[in-house]
Design an enzyme around this catalytic site. Structure first.
Site, PDB file in Angstrom:
ATOM      1  CB  CYS A  22      -0.927   0.004   1.207  1.00  0.00           C
ATOM      2  SG  CYS A  22      -2.023  -1.425   1.266  1.00  0.00           S
ATOM      3  CB  ALA A  77       1.730  -5.741 -25.420  1.00  0.00           C
TER       4      ALA A  77
END
Length: 214
Positions: free
Chosen positions: A53, A193
């Site tokens: 976190c 991608a």
């Protein structure tokens, strides 16, 4: 693919080191009963990543993180082709975007071929399915790569490292904790991608020019 999911999950979570450690699997509608050769390992199994976190991260027994052992290299063209092939696999994904797809790709004499593409609401589950399928087929993971439609999380990066899969690519983003883990384990992470472009975040030496791949 319930059986493959169970096998892949046990393996990627470090409960078993080999499919040979499974003595039996009984599948119900929503349950799976598995007998393994070393049942006490289930009690000892512990998550490697305990937090991520904010701006910090924490690893449990960082020195015991798995290291990827592979000399595999791959071209941009092969990565983009693998990621693109996911989009044509699931009509449900195309219509709703409500499921994730993960593909496992292996190389033969003609180039990379699809070993298995799995879909699931959870991208981690889909990854477990293709890992489990690969185990049942005796696939040598150090020569493979994984493509995904979902974000690459630290948990997915860890699963690849445990399985000794050297490259994971996605149409989406990756988390900073996944990148940190990949740097420590030797995993090559590729994000966004799409089309003819992609971002390489870690271990870029695995990406080579066409004709130089190994």
């Amino acid at each position: 693919m319930k059986r493959e999911f169970v096998i892949g999950h046990l393996f990627s979570e470090g409960v078993i080191k080999s499919i040979n450690e499974i003595e039996s699997i009984q599948l119900g509608d929503n349950t799976a009963n598995v007998i393994i050769t070393h049942p006490l390992k289930v009690l000892a199994a512990r998550k490697t990543i305990v937090s991520g976190c904010g701006t910090g991260s924490s690893f449990l027994e960082e020195s015991k993180l798995p290291k990827i052992h592979s000399t595999m290299t791959i071209t941009v063209e092969d990565i983009l082709s693998g990621v693109k092939s996911l989009l044509h696999h699931s009509e449900l994904h195309q219509i709703t975007g409500g499921v994730h797809l993960v593909g496992l790709f292996d190389k033969d004499v003609q180039g990379y071929v699809t070993v298995m593409i799995a879909e699931d609401v959870g991208r981690h589950n889909a990854l477990d399915k293709v890992i489990g399928y690969g185990l049942t087929k005796g696939i040598e993971f150090e020569k493979t790569f994984v493509a995904s439609t979902g974000r690459i999380s630290s948990e997915m990066a860890l699963k690849c490292a445990v399985a000794n899969i050297p490259v994971i690519a996605s149409r989406g983003a990756t988390t900073s904790l996944a990148i940190e883990l990949a740097e420590k384990t030797g995993l090559c992470i590729i994000g966004f991608a799409r089309g003819d472009k992609m971002n390489v975040y870690t271990n870029a030496d695995r990406i080579v020019m066409k004709g130089e791949e190994g």
